[in-house]
Design a protein around this motif. Structure first.
Motif, PDB file in Angstrom:
ATOM      1  N   PRO A 116      49.634  48.552  46.437  1.00 37.45           N
ATOM      2  CA  PRO A 116      49.847  49.946  46.064  1.00 37.45           C
ATOM      3  C   PRO A 116      48.765  50.432  45.109  1.00 37.45           C
ATOM      4  CG  PRO A 116      51.363  48.499  44.894  1.00 37.45           C
ATOM      5  CD  PRO A 116      50.664  47.652  45.900  1.00 37.45           C
ATOM      6  N   ALA A 117      48.310  51.646  45.316  1.00 36.50           N
ATOM      7  CA  ALA A 117      47.290  52.236  44.445  1.00 36.50           C
ATOM      8  C   ALA A 117      47.992  52.875  43.252  1.00 36.50           C
ATOM      9  CB  ALA A 117      46.472  53.269  45.213  1.00 36.50           C
ATOM     10  N   VAL A 118      48.507  52.043  42.365  1.00 35.68           N
ATOM     11  CA  VAL A 118      49.238  52.524  41.196  1.00 35.68           C
ATOM     12  C   VAL A 118      48.668  51.859  39.953  1.00 35.68           C
ATOM     13  CG1 VAL A 118      51.362  52.982  42.469  1.00 35.68           C
ATOM     14  CG2 VAL A 118      50.965  50.713  41.516  1.00 35.68           C
ATOM     15  N   ASP A 119      48.912  52.482  38.804  1.00 36.68           N
ATOM     16  CA  ASP A 119      48.414  51.942  37.546  1.00 36.68           C
ATOM     17  C   ASP A 119      49.360  50.906  36.956  1.00 36.68           C
ATOM     18  OD1 ASP A 119      46.116  53.469  37.566  1.00 36.68           O
ATOM     19  OD2 ASP A 119      47.084  55.161  36.556  1.00 36.68           O
ATOM     20  N   ALA A 120      50.595  50.858  37.438  1.00 37.44           N
ATOM     21  CA  ALA A 120      51.576  49.923  36.880  1.00 37.44           C
ATOM     22  C   ALA A 120      52.362  49.286  38.012  1.00 37.44           C
ATOM     23  CB  ALA A 120      52.515  50.636  35.914  1.00 37.44           C
ATOM     24  N   PHE A 121      52.514  47.964  37.968  1.00 40.90           N
ATOM     25  CA  PHE A 121      53.270  47.255  38.985  1.00 40.90           C
ATOM     26  C   PHE A 121      53.709  45.911  38.419  1.00 40.90           C
ATOM     27  CE2 PHE A 121      48.839  46.158  39.466  1.00 40.90           C
ATOM     28  CZ  PHE A 121      48.820  44.798  39.700  1.00 40.90           C
ATOM     29  N   ILE A 122      54.595  45.259  39.143  1.00 40.30           N
ATOM     30  CA  ILE A 122      55.065  43.925  38.772  1.00 40.30           C
ATOM     31  C   ILE A 122      54.599  42.962  39.854  1.00 40.30           C
ATOM     32  CG2 ILE A 122      57.074  42.482  38.317  1.00 40.30           C
ATOM     33  CD1 ILE A 122      58.530  45.059  37.419  1.00 40.30           C
ATOM     34  N   LEU A 123      53.906  41.920  39.441  1.00 42.91           N
ATOM     35  CA  LEU A 123      53.335  40.947  40.365  1.00 42.91           C
ATOM     36  C   LEU A 123      54.164  39.669  40.331  1.00 42.91           C
ATOM     37  CD1 LEU A 123      50.871  40.390  42.270  1.00 42.91           C
ATOM     38  CD2 LEU A 123      49.711  39.430  40.267  1.00 42.91           C
ATOM     39  N   THR A 124      54.495  39.148  41.510  1.00 35.76           N
ATOM     40  CA  THR A 124      55.253  37.905  41.580  1.00 35.76           C
ATOM     41  C   THR A 124      54.475  36.861  42.381  1.00 35.76           C
ATOM     42  OG1 THR A 124      56.447  38.552  43.591  1.00 35.76           O
ATOM     43  CG2 THR A 124      57.439  39.148  41.467  1.00 35.76           C
ATOM     44  N   ALA A 158      54.192  41.821  34.504  1.00 37.95           N
ATOM     45  CA  ALA A 158      54.084  43.273  34.606  1.00 37.95           C
ATOM     46  C   ALA A 158      52.711  43.709  34.126  1.00 37.95           C
ATOM     47  CB  ALA A 158      55.179  43.945  33.782  1.00 37.95           C
ATOM     48  N   VAL A 159      52.076  44.563  34.926  1.00 40.39           N
ATOM     49  CA  VAL A 159      50.711  45.006  34.646  1.00 40.39           C
ATOM     50  C   VAL A 159      50.681  46.523  34.562  1.00 40.39           C
ATOM     51  CG1 VAL A 159      48.332  45.057  35.503  1.00 40.39           C
ATOM     52  CG2 VAL A 159      49.732  43.008  35.845  1.00 40.39           C
ATOM     53  N   ALA A 160      50.098  47.059  33.512  1.00 41.37           N
ATOM     54  CA  ALA A 160      49.881  48.498  33.368  1.00 41.37           C
ATOM     55  C   ALA A 160      48.409  48.724  33.067  1.00 41.37           C
ATOM     56  CB  ALA A 160      50.757  49.065  32.257  1.00 41.37           C
ATOM     57  N   GLY A 161      47.736  49.451  33.959  1.00 41.59           N
ATOM     58  CA  GLY A 161      46.290  49.577  33.824  1.00 41.59           C
ATOM     59  C   GLY A 161      45.652  48.222  34.039  1.00 41.59           C
ATOM     60  N   ALA A 162      44.858  47.793  33.081  1.00 42.97           N
ATOM     61  CA  ALA A 162      44.200  46.488  33.179  1.00 42.97           C
ATOM     62  C   ALA A 162      44.917  45.420  32.373  1.00 42.97           C
ATOM     63  CB  ALA A 162      42.752  46.605  32.700  1.00 42.97           C
ATOM     64  N   TRP A 179      42.047  38.065  40.661  1.00 41.07           N
ATOM     65  CA  TRP A 179      42.332  39.421  40.179  1.00 41.07           C
ATOM     66  C   TRP A 179      41.561  39.623  38.876  1.00 41.07           C
ATOM     67  CZ3 TRP A 179      46.801  42.523  41.924  1.00 41.07           C
ATOM     68  CH2 TRP A 179      47.497  41.950  42.978  1.00 41.07           C
ATOM     69  N   VAL A 180      41.014  40.797  38.680  1.00 46.95           N
ATOM     70  CA  VAL A 180      40.352  41.164  37.433  1.00 46.95           C
ATOM     71  C   VAL A 180      40.795  42.580  37.063  1.00 46.95           C
ATOM     72  CG1 VAL A 180      38.144  41.646  36.296  1.00 46.95           C
ATOM     73  CG2 VAL A 180      38.363  39.661  37.812  1.00 46.95           C
ATOM     74  N   ASP A 181      41.202  42.773  35.816  1.00 46.83           N
ATOM     75  CA  ASP A 181      41.682  44.080  35.354  1.00 46.83           C
ATOM     76  C   ASP A 181      42.843  44.594  36.195  1.00 46.83           C
ATOM     77  OD1 ASP A 181      40.013  44.403  33.163  1.00 46.83           O
ATOM     78  OD2 ASP A 181      38.421  45.343  34.332  1.00 46.83           O
ATOM     79  N   GLY A 182      43.695  43.679  36.662  1.00 46.19           N
ATOM     80  CA  GLY A 182      44.865  44.099  37.406  1.00 46.19           C
ATOM     81  C   GLY A 182      44.601  44.513  38.836  1.00 46.19           C
ATOM     82  N   ALA A 183      43.424  44.223  39.374  1.00 42.53           N
ATOM     83  CA  ALA A 183      43.101  44.563  40.761  1.00 42.53           C
ATOM     84  C   ALA A 183      42.626  43.308  41.488  1.00 42.53           C
ATOM     85  CB  ALA A 183      42.026  45.639  40.812  1.00 42.53           C
ATOM     86  N   ARG A 184      43.118  43.116  42.726  1.00 40.86           N
ATOM     87  CA  ARG A 184      42.695  41.943  43.493  1.00 40.86           C
ATOM     88  C   ARG A 184      41.263  42.163  43.960  1.00 40.86           C
ATOM     89  NH1 ARG A 184      42.852  38.790  48.203  1.00 40.86           N
ATOM     90  NH2 ARG A 184      43.939  36.804  47.923  1.00 40.86           N
ATOM     91  N   ILE A 185      40.427  41.164  43.722  1.00 38.92           N
ATOM     92  CA  ILE A 185      39.002  41.278  44.008  1.00 38.92           C
ATOM     93  C   ILE A 185      38.759  41.287  45.514  1.00 38.92           C
ATOM     94  CG2 ILE A 185      36.785  40.090  43.829  1.00 38.92           C
ATOM     95  CD1 ILE A 185      37.650  41.568  41.279  1.00 38.92           C
ATOM     96  N   ASP A 186      37.966  42.275  45.944  1.00 34.50           N
ATOM     97  CA  ASP A 186      37.554  42.405  47.336  1.00 34.50           C
ATOM     98  C   ASP A 186      36.069  42.030  47.401  1.00 34.50           C
ATOM     99  OD1 ASP A 186      36.733  43.216  49.847  1.00 34.50           O
ATOM    100  OD2 ASP A 186      37.839  45.111  49.811  1.00 34.50           O
TER     101      ASP A 186
END
Length: 606
Positions: free
Chosen positions: A34-42, A60-64, A570-577
């Motif tokens: 999801p293209a969101v600034d906050a999410f919960i990763l499991t 839980a991640v908000a922003g980075a 993942w870096v800064d809360g985003a999975r690296i592509d």
């Protein structure tokens, strides 16, 4: 302390290096997140490397940033209504940290137009000769040829001189760089092209040229200043896209699970290139920078548009001795006469000893006097025990002189292959951190024990247990491009004391899986002064993760590198592509960075 396994000399290691480094990045696609600034990763389980909460099931991640760690319910209390993203990974850990590398120069050294002859690509000298022949056949005769990765011990022959290379390359300019980064060989055609046949260059401070009895160059240079003089014009002529080459090495590190690293041979002219890489989409690495002491102003301040979380100048780097693999390591004990040292051209009567020092004490003291008052974190390359004593003596004087004894300075010693318990204990008392090099033992351990040095010295090379027991903050590294990035293999090596052949030497120097993982996560972060940002999964830290296929605490240690695969980072809360990152790098304008081609191979292995 784990109970090391008995040697199984009939069973080799089943290619853990290749399996961990050549993986694609599978799992959930970036576009599916999801293209969101906050999410919960499991994940199946989350190994936090945080002593207060070693295991969790959600983060839980908000922003980075990480804002909660624990159960899914606990994270949902902090981020109510946030989408839950199942990473699909069996294990999530903090991203691995390689505290001693050279990512930009390693890209230039290992990617085209350079050609690799490293032992893990070309195990035998006959394989190297085949690569030489193919390169001559496929490239215009007027174009220089550049090869990286020669190793006298593993390739089983002495470092080639100009006379040796002339028999292969004739009138062609060719350079063969030692895998250690501490030496390179070159043809007579290169010597003549520079006018060095009639006017040989003087030895620069911190480097030297091999010469015959009349002072003429024999075609070998040692250390960064001399290697730079040899390689600069060659790399400039070969050109290429330095950003693309560097990005390929960034990607290699990311595929090994690394999210933070360092450049231990930084100079200010690399700033724009590092900024460009940091600004690219899905840039996979944070980089801490140690400027070489040979720079005009190694103590100059530096700021970066990318921000300190991405790029930060942390300190100043010196190299007190050279490499054990080429005979210029400062040791108190001799090399032994053996088939291996004879094949490698290492003369036990002259190799090693105090003469291998790259600086006088006065030169080192002068550098410390310039940099210590400015607050820089100092770092000394020191492989041999004499080099370690030299570094500790110089450190103790400067720390006392500038009121730093007892402070949290975290000055560093790199590699410490021949380090002894009392040296580690002294380093701990001084507040010095030590970064060890498992790859030295993994690739060369069978030679170190009895073939290079007497067993009482060679078997215990990379004394992991003594360093940990001394109370040091210990980290582990790969020193790219001296060895390929492979944190899980480093952990396996430190825990099992098993070499690439499957043999075990000095099993009492093994450490626990937990200590080894800390040395590639939270303790490596401490060495980089970054533990407030990375190194563990904890509230307030940056959301940098590695996805793993299996739990390293649950796998039989000898199979760690085979069975614990890196699935993504993942870096800064985003999975690296990585494809996105590499496409941007290769499409970038190479012109502003073309001058960096001349920097390749000039010190990536320090």
């Amino acid at each position: 302390m784990p109970e090391p396994e008995a040697p199984d000399e009939t069973a080799g290691v089943p290619s853990p290096l290749n399996s961990s480094l050549s993986l694609p990045v599978p799992g959930q696609s970036v576009s599916a997140l999801p293209a969101v600034d906050a999410f919960i990763l499991t994940a199946g389980t989350i190994v936090t490397m945080d002593a207060q909460l070693p295991r969790a099931s959600a983060v839980a991640v908000a922003g980075a940033k990480i804002v909660a760690v624990g159960t899914l319910a606990e994270c949902a209390e902090i981020l109510p209504g946030a989408p839950v993203v199942d990473s699909g990974a069996p294990v999530l850990m903090p991203g691995f940290i390689d505290p001693h590398s050279h990512p930009f120069l390693s890209g230039l050294a290992t990617q085209l137009p350079a050609l690799s002859i490293a032992p893990w690509k070309a195990p035998r000298w006959s394989d190297v000769l085949s690569i030489f022949s193919q390169a001559m056949a496929e490239n215009d005769a007027g174009l220089p040829l550049l090869f990286n990765g020669f190793d006298a011990l593993l390739h089983g022959r002495p470092t080639p001189t100009a006379a040796d290379l002339d028999k292969i390359f004739g009138e062609r300019i060719a350079v063969v760089v030692d895998n250690s980064g501490h030496a390179c060989s070159f043809t007579s055609a290169l010597i003549r092209s520079r006018g060095w046949d009639t006017h040989p260059p003087a030895d620069p401070i911190g480097g030297s040229f091999a010469r015959d009895v009349e002072g003429a160059l024999t075609g070998i240079s040692y250390e960064i200043p001399a290697n730079t003089a040899v390689l600069g014009p060659v790399m400039q002529e070969l050109g290429g896209n330095p950003l693309g080459s560097a990005a390929e090495y960034y990607a290699l590190m990311a595929r090994a699970g690394i999210t933070s690293t360092s450049d231990m041979t930084y100079s200010a002219d690399l700033a724009a290139a590092y900024e460009a890489l940091a600004a690219m989409p899905s840039s996979p690495l944070r980089v801490s920078l140690w400027e070489v002491s040979t720079a005009a102003e190694p103590g100059a301040a530096a700021t970066f548009a990318a921000g300190d979380e991405r790029l930060v100048k942390q300190g100043v780097k010196l190299w007190t001795d050279g490499s054990p693999w080429i005979g210029n390591v400062a040791i108190s004990f001799p090399y032994v006469p053996s088939e291996a040292t004879e094949r490698a051209g290492i003369d036990p009567a002259t190799a090693g000893g105090a003469s291998a020092m790259n600086y006088s004490r006065a030169q080192v003291d002068a550098i410390l006097d310039r940099c210590a008052p400015l607050g820089w974190q100092m770092s000394f390359h020191a492989n041999g025990d004499l080099a370690i004593d030299f570094a500790l003596d110089a450190y103790e004087r400067a720390l006392a002189e500038y009121g730093l004894l007892g402070t949290d300075h975290r000055w560093r010693i790199e590699h410490a292959g021949a380090g002894r318990r009392e040296q580690f204990e002294r380093a701990a008392r001084l507040g010095v951190h030590v970064s060890l090099a498992p790859f030295q033992y993994y690739f060369w351990g069978d030679l170190l024990d009895g073939q290079m040095f007497a067993p009482e010295h060679g078997a215990r090379w990379q004394a992991f247990a003594e360093a940990v027991e001394a109370g040091l903050v210990v980290s582990l590294h790969n020193d790219g491009s001296v060895s390929p990035p492979a944190p899980v293999l480093n952990v396996q090596t430190a825990v099992t004391r098993r070499t690439s052949s499957g043999r075990i030497h000095a099993p009492q120097q093994a450490i626990s899986v937990d200590a080894a993982l800390k040395a590639h996560t939270i303790d490596a972060a401490r060495t980089l002064h970054r533990e407030h940002l990375v190194g563990s999964i904890a509230v307030g830290k940056l959301a940098d993760f590695v996805e793993l296929s299996a739990d390293p605490y649950e796998v039989t240690p000898r199979y760690l590198a085979e069975r614990v695969q890196v699935l993504g980072t993942w870096v800064d809360g985003a999975r690296i592509d990585l494809p996105e990152f590499l496409a941007a790098a290769h499409a970038s304008d190479s012109a502003p960075h073309a001058h960096h081609a001349a920097r390749g191979h000039t010190g990536h292995g320090c």
